[in-house]
Design a protein around this motif. Structure first.
Motif, PDB file in Angstrom:
ATOM      1  N   ALA A 242       3.501  19.269  -8.284  1.00 38.55           N
ATOM      2  CA  ALA A 242       2.128  18.638  -7.806  1.00 38.55           C
ATOM      3  C   ALA A 242       1.487  17.843  -8.573  1.00 38.55           C
ATOM      4  CB  ALA A 242       1.336  19.737  -7.377  1.00 38.55           C
ATOM      5  N   VAL A 243       1.568  18.236  -9.936  1.00 40.73           N
ATOM      6  CA  VAL A 243       0.974  17.270 -11.140  1.00 40.73           C
ATOM      7  C   VAL A 243       1.728  16.150 -11.159  1.00 40.73           C
ATOM      8  CG1 VAL A 243       0.443  17.221 -13.500  1.00 40.73           C
ATOM      9  CG2 VAL A 243      -0.334  19.151 -12.131  1.00 40.73           C
ATOM     10  N   ALA A 244       3.180  16.201 -11.285  1.00 37.56           N
ATOM     11  CA  ALA A 244       3.995  15.039 -11.383  1.00 37.56           C
ATOM     12  C   ALA A 244       3.803  14.133 -10.085  1.00 37.56           C
ATOM     13  CB  ALA A 244       5.449  15.324 -11.606  1.00 37.56           C
ATOM     14  N   ALA A 245       3.630  14.651  -8.880  1.00 39.12           N
ATOM     15  CA  ALA A 245       3.588  13.837  -7.749  1.00 39.12           C
ATOM     16  C   ALA A 245       2.002  12.977  -7.812  1.00 39.12           C
ATOM     17  CB  ALA A 245       3.617  14.642  -6.520  1.00 39.12           C
ATOM     18  N   LEU A 246       0.829  13.841  -8.338  1.00 34.15           N
ATOM     19  CA  LEU A 246      -0.164  12.843  -8.539  1.00 34.15           C
ATOM     20  C   LEU A 246       0.038  11.858  -9.586  1.00 34.15           C
ATOM     21  CD1 LEU A 246      -3.183  12.748  -7.855  1.00 34.15           C
ATOM     22  CD2 LEU A 246      -3.531  14.318  -9.467  1.00 34.15           C
ATOM     23  N   GLY A 247       0.552  12.226 -10.646  1.00 30.85           N
ATOM     24  CA  GLY A 247       0.979  11.094 -11.532  1.00 30.85           C
ATOM     25  C   GLY A 247       1.587   9.998 -11.122  1.00 30.85           C
ATOM     26  N   LEU A 248       2.546  10.157 -10.276  1.00 31.95           N
ATOM     27  CA  LEU A 248       3.454   9.165  -9.929  1.00 31.95           C
ATOM     28  C   LEU A 248       2.635   8.392  -8.850  1.00 31.95           C
ATOM     29  CD1 LEU A 248       6.922  10.727  -9.548  1.00 31.95           C
ATOM     30  CD2 LEU A 248       6.371   9.004 -11.015  1.00 31.95           C
ATOM     31  N   GLY A 249       1.990   9.139  -8.010  1.00 39.80           N
ATOM     32  CA  GLY A 249       0.948   8.221  -6.849  1.00 39.80           C
ATOM     33  C   GLY A 249      -0.093   7.552  -7.737  1.00 39.80           C
ATOM     34  N   VAL A 250      -0.764   8.068  -8.650  1.00 34.73           N
ATOM     35  CA  VAL A 250      -1.534   7.162  -9.341  1.00 34.73           C
ATOM     36  C   VAL A 250      -1.085   5.862 -10.116  1.00 34.73           C
ATOM     37  CG1 VAL A 250      -3.268   7.058 -11.577  1.00 34.73           C
ATOM     38  CG2 VAL A 250      -3.248   9.273  -9.550  1.00 34.73           C
ATOM     39  N   TRP A 251       0.227   6.144 -10.636  1.00 35.01           N
ATOM     40  CA  TRP A 251       0.907   4.997 -11.250  1.00 35.01           C
ATOM     41  C   TRP A 251       1.332   3.943 -10.341  1.00 35.01           C
ATOM     42  CZ3 TRP A 251       6.085   3.823 -10.115  1.00 35.01           C
ATOM     43  CH2 TRP A 251       6.406   2.649 -10.893  1.00 35.01           C
ATOM     44  N   GLY A 252       1.947   4.349  -8.958  1.00 33.37           N
ATOM     45  CA  GLY A 252       2.263   3.583  -7.938  1.00 33.37           C
ATOM     46  C   GLY A 252       0.755   2.781  -7.485  1.00 33.37           C
ATOM     47  N   LEU A 253      -0.380   3.642  -7.429  1.00 35.63           N
ATOM     48  CA  LEU A 253      -1.576   3.037  -7.002  1.00 35.63           C
ATOM     49  C   LEU A 253      -2.057   1.621  -7.884  1.00 35.63           C
ATOM     50  CD1 LEU A 253      -4.221   2.793  -5.180  1.00 35.63           C
ATOM     51  CD2 LEU A 253      -5.103   4.604  -6.560  1.00 35.63           C
ATOM     52  N   THR A 254      -1.848   1.867  -9.258  1.00 35.65           N
ATOM     53  CA  THR A 254      -2.450   1.114 -10.135  1.00 35.65           C
ATOM     54  C   THR A 254      -1.550  -0.234 -10.486  1.00 35.65           C
ATOM     55  OG1 THR A 254      -1.532   2.336 -11.957  1.00 35.65           O
ATOM     56  CG2 THR A 254      -3.801   2.691 -11.434  1.00 35.65           C
ATOM     57  N   SER A 255      -0.052   0.373  -9.981  1.00 39.34           N
ATOM     58  CA  SER A 255       0.788  -0.969 -10.274  1.00 39.34           C
ATOM     59  C   SER A 255       0.798  -1.771  -8.798  1.00 39.34           C
ATOM     60  CB  SER A 255       2.285  -0.514 -10.468  1.00 39.34           C
ATOM     61  OG  SER A 255       2.445   0.398  -9.428  1.00 39.34           O
ATOM     62  N   TRP A 256       0.631  -1.311  -7.796  1.00 41.92           N
ATOM     63  CA  TRP A 256       0.866  -1.830  -6.431  1.00 41.92           C
ATOM     64  C   TRP A 256      -0.538  -2.448  -6.006  1.00 41.92           C
ATOM     65  CZ3 TRP A 256      -1.291  -0.143  -1.579  1.00 41.92           C
ATOM     66  CH2 TRP A 256      -0.814  -0.880  -0.720  1.00 41.92           C
ATOM     67  N   TRP A 257      -1.728  -1.694  -5.891  1.00 44.43           N
ATOM     68  CA  TRP A 257      -2.850  -2.268  -5.338  1.00 44.43           C
ATOM     69  C   TRP A 257      -3.695  -2.975  -6.093  1.00 44.43           C
ATOM     70  CZ3 TRP A 257      -8.405  -1.853  -5.943  1.00 44.43           C
ATOM     71  CH2 TRP A 257      -9.062  -2.081  -4.830  1.00 44.43           C
ATOM     72  N   THR A 258      -3.980  -4.328  -5.888  1.00 45.15           N
ATOM     73  CA  THR A 258      -4.964  -5.258  -6.539  1.00 45.15           C
ATOM     74  C   THR A 258      -5.917  -5.622  -5.377  1.00 45.15           C
ATOM     75  OG1 THR A 258      -3.322  -5.505  -8.038  1.00 45.15           O
ATOM     76  CG2 THR A 258      -5.073  -7.055  -8.090  1.00 45.15           C
ATOM     77  N   PRO A 259      -7.057  -5.771  -5.729  1.00 46.59           N
ATOM     78  CA  PRO A 259      -8.181  -6.112  -4.761  1.00 46.59           C
ATOM     79  C   PRO A 259      -7.790  -7.751  -4.742  1.00 46.59           C
ATOM     80  CG  PRO A 259      -9.344  -5.554  -6.512  1.00 46.59           C
ATOM     81  CD  PRO A 259      -7.878  -5.250  -6.809  1.00 46.59           C
ATOM     82  N   TYR A 260      -7.972  -8.549  -3.603  1.00 45.30           N
ATOM     83  CA  TYR A 260      -8.131  -9.804  -3.388  1.00 45.30           C
ATOM     84  C   TYR A 260      -9.188 -10.478  -4.013  1.00 45.30           C
ATOM     85  CZ  TYR A 260      -7.804 -14.368  -1.127  1.00 45.30           C
ATOM     86  OH  TYR A 260      -8.099 -15.886  -1.005  1.00 45.30           O
ATOM     87  N   GLU A 261      -8.614 -11.535  -4.736  1.00 44.67           N
ATOM     88  CA  GLU A 261      -9.704 -12.468  -5.478  1.00 44.67           C
ATOM     89  C   GLU A 261      -9.502 -13.812  -4.980  1.00 44.67           C
ATOM     90  OE1 GLU A 261      -9.932 -11.823  -9.614  1.00 44.67           O
ATOM     91  OE2 GLU A 261      -9.710  -9.590  -9.344  1.00 44.67           O
ATOM     92  N   GLN A 262     -10.402 -14.562  -4.575  1.00 48.56           N
ATOM     93  CA  GLN A 262     -10.408 -15.804  -3.921  1.00 48.56           C
ATOM     94  C   GLN A 262     -10.440 -16.501  -5.304  1.00 48.56           C
ATOM     95  OE1 GLN A 262     -13.740 -16.376  -1.433  1.00 48.56           O
ATOM     96  NE2 GLN A 262     -12.857 -15.309   0.088  1.00 48.56           N
ATOM     97  N   PRO A 263     -10.009 -17.991  -5.278  1.00 47.46           N
ATOM     98  CA  PRO A 263      -9.586 -18.553  -6.484  1.00 47.46           C
ATOM     99  C   PRO A 263     -11.095 -19.289  -6.768  1.00 47.46           C
ATOM    100  CG  PRO A 263      -8.553 -19.851  -4.716  1.00 47.46           C
ATOM    101  CD  PRO A 263      -8.868 -18.320  -4.146  1.00 47.46           C
ATOM    102  N   GLU A 264     -11.460 -19.604  -7.942  1.00 54.76           N
ATOM    103  CA  GLU A 264     -12.795 -20.023  -8.269  1.00 54.76           C
ATOM    104  C   GLU A 264     -12.900 -21.591  -7.737  1.00 54.76           C
ATOM    105  OE1 GLU A 264     -15.490 -18.910  -9.705  1.00 54.76           O
ATOM    106  OE2 GLU A 264     -14.512 -16.913  -9.948  1.00 54.76           O
ATOM    107  N   PHE A 265     -14.026 -21.958  -7.170  1.00 55.27           N
ATOM    108  CA  PHE A 265     -13.897 -23.555  -6.907  1.00 55.27           C
ATOM    109  C   PHE A 265     -14.355 -24.226  -7.956  1.00 55.27           C
ATOM    110  CE2 PHE A 265     -16.572 -26.703  -5.034  1.00 55.27           C
ATOM    111  CZ  PHE A 265     -15.747 -27.501  -4.351  1.00 55.27           C
ATOM    112  N   MET A 266     -13.469 -25.177  -8.188  1.00 53.37           N
ATOM    113  CA  MET A 266     -13.498 -26.257  -9.486  1.00 53.37           C
ATOM    114  C   MET A 266     -14.041 -27.436  -8.985  1.00 53.37           C
ATOM    115  SD  MET A 266     -13.041 -23.878 -11.623  1.00 53.37           S
ATOM    116  CE  MET A 266     -12.089 -24.166 -13.344  1.00 53.37           C
ATOM    117  N   GLY A 267     -14.831 -27.650  -8.294  1.00 55.38           N
ATOM    118  CA  GLY A 267     -15.108 -29.033  -7.803  1.00 55.38           C
ATOM    119  C   GLY A 267     -16.364 -29.303  -7.906  1.00 55.38           C
TER     120      GLY A 267
END
Length: 108
Positions: free
Chosen positions: A83-108
């Protein structure tokens, strides 16, 4: 180990898994909540969509893995390690896969 002890251990494991998943997820979601520079990247959907899913996944993954390991192996200490190993792998998967969307900065 009797059924009451297993039930309590499962609840503690679910609570700890949900808390760990949310605590690891929160710093990555901060940009979406605060909006970053000048509030340009605010996306509050991370609070009502992603947060419940992360908490639910963090709570269910170690409990299900531990229950499966207990059923297959029959040893409570081995199930706890799985169970602890599964939680560790799940957290690792979450941090490596999930990144919130960020729109590019407007440079104009």
């Amino acid at each position: 180990m009797d059924h009451e002890t297993r039930g309590c251990a499962g609840l503690v494991l679910a609570g700890a898994g949900g808390a760990v998943a949310v605590l690891v997820w929160a710093p990555r979601a901060r940009v979406s909540v605060t909006g970053g520079f000048a509030g340009n990247h605010r996306d509050l959907s991370v609070l009502y969509l992603d947060l419940p899913l992360v908490a639910l996944g963090g709570a269910l993954l170690p409990v299900l893995a531990g229950a499966l390991a207990l059923r297959l192996l029959g040893r409570p200490w081995a199930a706890a390690l799985v169970a602890v190993a599964a939680l560790g792998l799940g957290v690792w998967g979450l941090t490596s896969w999930w990144t919130p969307y960020e729109q590019p900065e407007f440079m104009g």
